[in-house]
Design a protein around this motif. Sequence first.
Motif: not given
Length: 424
Positions: A238-239, A242, A246, A379, A382, A398
């Motif tokens: 999920q990081t 981004q 994000l 994800a 965010a 995050i």
Amino acid sequence: MRIREWDRNLKIRLFGEGMMNILFWMFFPFMAIYFSDSFGKGMAGLLLVLSQVVAVIANLVGGYCADQYGRKQMMFLSAIGQGLTFIVFAFANSPWFDSPMLTFISFSILGLFGSLYWPASHAMVADVVEEKDRNTVFAVFYTVLNISVVVGPILGGLFFFQHRFSLLLMAALVSFSLAVLIAVFIRETAPEKRQNSLVPDSSTKWTTFIWTQLQDYRVIAKDKIFLLFILAGVLVAQTFMQLDLLIAVYLSEKVPEQAVLSFLGTPIIADGNRIFSWLISENGLLVALLTVYMTSKMNQFKERNVFIISCLVYAISMILFGNVTSVWLLVIAMFVFTMGELMVVGIQEGFVSRLAPEHMRGQYFAAASLRFTIGRTLAPAAIPLTAILGFQWTFYVISFLAVSAGLLYYMMFTMSEKMAFNRS
């Protein structure tokens, strides 16, 4: 281990799958635009989620079948299925017929066949490559994939909207060619095949057949080390996701138009959207150039340390992104982000291959892919979070999740040591 020393199976797969990946990325990035134009954004989002659910189930079934019926059989049937589906896909976008719904069905079925193919493909690497060389081999395949990610969309921008019918027919031809290569030149590598046919007994309902296969994953669910690996992988995934979420929104909304360079006295001006495209190119170029090199370097360190430090590097990159708007500082942030990616890209698959029993490698690789599926699902949360916390604090959240992944990796390796199963 040099490519000329590879098993013939791997050489054929590297070439064939490289071609397939380029063709896939020539149309995949544009499908969301196509579906949004055809069905509207709301319906397009729902349909894409449904196709993702189908792909997850198919991936788990594909891992089971790769262990039960052999790698070669699953790869061959998947390539044939993709070729036939591409023909239907092309027909739905032909000069004589245009059907967005048939296009969506074809797109979903392609994802299904792809999910059946890849667990067998990954398991075959573990079958034919010695443990000491697996990380490097996986890194080479990842490099080829990322070259496809860079080249495919560029070519797709030229062909997808104007020559979609021809593009899809070419993809069908390549799929059938890959099937021929698999049938003629690739040998079976599965250490054990418990069945000889993929066709269930006539007295067995197909739903019972699939459910029986999925139940076999209960064995994996009892592997606590592997479960920690998946959970940590979800947080890392999920990081990483981004990058297209994000980070993209942040650059678009918060990074001001600015002078980047001066050429012959004329400043080159770029806004957040253009800077984002440059950062994506930076990431793709670094991955293509440095994957094999970084993997060879990371092989010199303990896996535990590499996994944990990678999470910390990801966390640092998130903090950098949330606190800078200068293009050159953003370039540095992307470099740090990419280093976090490259540190583990080769050793992750090697770790799974060592963790999995020989007769369950396909299932383990299939289950391991849930890291990305679940991470991709989580994800997007965010984006609405920025409305509550703002961009800076969302990046901090995050970053915290990335650090949490490092803690889970620490727990995983500590547990493996206690179980006398230390892979460090």
